[in-house]
Design a protein around this motif. Sequence first.
Motif, PDB file in Angstrom:
ATOM      1  N   ALA A  49       0.832  -1.252   0.150  1.00 46.54           N
ATOM      2  CA  ALA A  49       0.132   0.034  -0.016  1.00 46.54           C
ATOM      3  C   ALA A  49       0.806   1.260   0.107  1.00 46.54           C
ATOM      4  CB  ALA A  49      -0.904   0.201   1.193  1.00 46.54           C
ATOM      5  N   THR A  50       2.097   1.045   0.475  1.00 45.31           N
ATOM      6  CA  THR A  50       2.914   2.498   0.503  1.00 45.31           C
ATOM      7  C   THR A  50       3.923   2.451  -0.742  1.00 45.31           C
ATOM      8  OG1 THR A  50       4.578   1.203   1.721  1.00 45.31           O
ATOM      9  CG2 THR A  50       2.923   2.194   2.829  1.00 45.31           C
ATOM     10  N   VAL A  51       4.035   1.452  -1.679  1.00 48.87           N
ATOM     11  CA  VAL A  51       4.765   1.745  -2.654  1.00 48.87           C
ATOM     12  C   VAL A  51       4.682   2.723  -3.500  1.00 48.87           C
ATOM     13  CG1 VAL A  51       5.313   0.289  -4.855  1.00 48.87           C
ATOM     14  CG2 VAL A  51       5.125  -1.174  -2.914  1.00 48.87           C
ATOM     15  N   ASP A 212      -4.803  11.572  -2.125  1.00 48.96           N
ATOM     16  CA  ASP A 212      -6.030  10.643  -2.340  1.00 48.96           C
ATOM     17  C   ASP A 212      -5.767   9.381  -2.204  1.00 48.96           C
ATOM     18  OD1 ASP A 212      -8.309  12.221  -2.730  1.00 48.96           O
ATOM     19  OD2 ASP A 212      -7.765  12.533  -4.968  1.00 48.96           O
ATOM     20  N   PHE A 213      -4.467   8.750  -2.416  1.00 46.47           N
ATOM     21  CA  PHE A 213      -3.898   7.393  -2.242  1.00 46.47           C
ATOM     22  C   PHE A 213      -3.999   7.312  -0.689  1.00 46.47           C
ATOM     23  CE2 PHE A 213      -0.682   4.157  -1.466  1.00 46.47           C
ATOM     24  CZ  PHE A 213      -1.232   3.372  -2.548  1.00 46.47           C
ATOM     25  N   LYS A 214      -3.471   8.314   0.040  1.00 43.47           N
ATOM     26  CA  LYS A 214      -3.585   8.137   1.474  1.00 43.47           C
ATOM     27  C   LYS A 214      -5.235   7.953   1.986  1.00 43.47           C
ATOM     28  CE  LYS A 214       0.511  10.481   2.542  1.00 43.47           C
ATOM     29  NZ  LYS A 214       1.158  11.775   3.150  1.00 43.47           N
ATOM     30  N   ARG A 217      -6.731   4.683   1.518  1.00 50.62           N
ATOM     31  CA  ARG A 217      -6.231   3.589   2.299  1.00 50.62           C
ATOM     32  C   ARG A 217      -7.027   3.805   3.586  1.00 50.62           C
ATOM     33  NH1 ARG A 217      -0.098   4.598   3.236  1.00 50.62           N
ATOM     34  NH2 ARG A 217      -0.573   3.279   4.819  1.00 50.62           N
ATOM     35  N   ALA A 218      -7.235   5.069   4.118  1.00 46.74           N
ATOM     36  CA  ALA A 218      -8.029   5.228   5.143  1.00 46.74           C
ATOM     37  C   ALA A 218      -9.558   4.986   5.002  1.00 46.74           C
ATOM     38  CB  ALA A 218      -7.993   6.928   5.585  1.00 46.74           C
ATOM     39  N   SER A 219      -9.973   4.963   3.792  1.00 43.69           N
ATOM     40  CA  SER A 219     -11.311   4.493   3.552  1.00 43.69           C
ATOM     41  C   SER A 219     -11.382   2.937   3.873  1.00 43.69           C
ATOM     42  CB  SER A 219     -11.914   4.701   2.101  1.00 43.69           C
ATOM     43  OG  SER A 219     -12.076   6.229   2.085  1.00 43.69           O
ATOM     44  N   LEU A 245     -20.255   9.382   8.363  1.00 42.88           N
ATOM     45  CA  LEU A 245     -19.706  10.384   9.039  1.00 42.88           C
ATOM     46  C   LEU A 245     -18.056  10.254   9.165  1.00 42.88           C
ATOM     47  CD1 LEU A 245     -21.620  10.367  12.158  1.00 42.88           C
ATOM     48  CD2 LEU A 245     -21.702  12.251  10.578  1.00 42.88           C
ATOM     49  N   ASN A 246     -17.649   9.122   8.679  1.00 39.56           N
ATOM     50  CA  ASN A 246     -16.309   8.758   8.810  1.00 39.56           C
ATOM     51  C   ASN A 246     -15.319   8.532   7.589  1.00 39.56           C
ATOM     52  OD1 ASN A 246     -15.446   8.658  11.947  1.00 39.56           O
ATOM     53  ND2 ASN A 246     -17.410   7.587  11.609  1.00 39.56           N
TER      54      ASN A 246
END
Length: 254
Positions: A49-51, A212-214, A217-219, A245-246
Amino acid sequence: MSDLDLQNQLKKHLNDSTAASYLISGGQVLIRLNAALDFAALILGIKKATVANSTDFSLICDDYGIETIRKITHALILKPYGHSKKVVVVKEAQNLTLPAQNAFLKILEEPYPNSVIILTAENTKQLLPTVISRCQLIFLSTQKSGLAEEKSYSNETIATFKAFLFGSLVERLDSVNRKLKDIEKLSEFLEIWIEILRDNLIENIDRVKPDDFKKARASIQEIKRAQSLLQANVNSRLVWDFLALNLPAMNYHF
């Protein structure tokens, strides 16, 4: 080929000692790119996910002329910044022009120190034999199981997902009210939404902005939290509201 089979195959190549260049063929375009990103993550020793955010990773996918070779040279000429190696992935290398392939051959014959190049290609017929001979070959199974399985989503599912991902809070809550009849399908929706997010991030990784990548990942993390709430028997309507909400608002549309 399953995820586990692919991971084991890639790890075997690393255990046999890391080569300077690899060619991944077979399977479908998304499967090949997914495998290349998996491999890059293994080489760099980071999470997949961080590549895309790594300073030691470059993806070439929008120009297949001589300028592409200049980009690769520029990416590899500097020493790795945060890892032991630098990795360049060339998506669908069969699209490289003949002059570009000839120029590329010099990089493959005289690789830069601490660098790894990963090519993906639908087939090898459009690549120069000398390019192929300089790469270790990784062939992916085309059978429709595991990674190679085709996924399809209904327009309704995608529309509901987009209303949450890209809509305002009011639009999200309105979507909840309109979907109340399907409230018991929430668990099924959540699993599909994670798949849609992951698949589209991989397929469009070259167009997704770091912010948006971050958020994507948060989604995924918030959706997983919602799944945990459902497993704990929290009321489905409350979980819908929790998501409304989140989930981070995203600017990237697919």
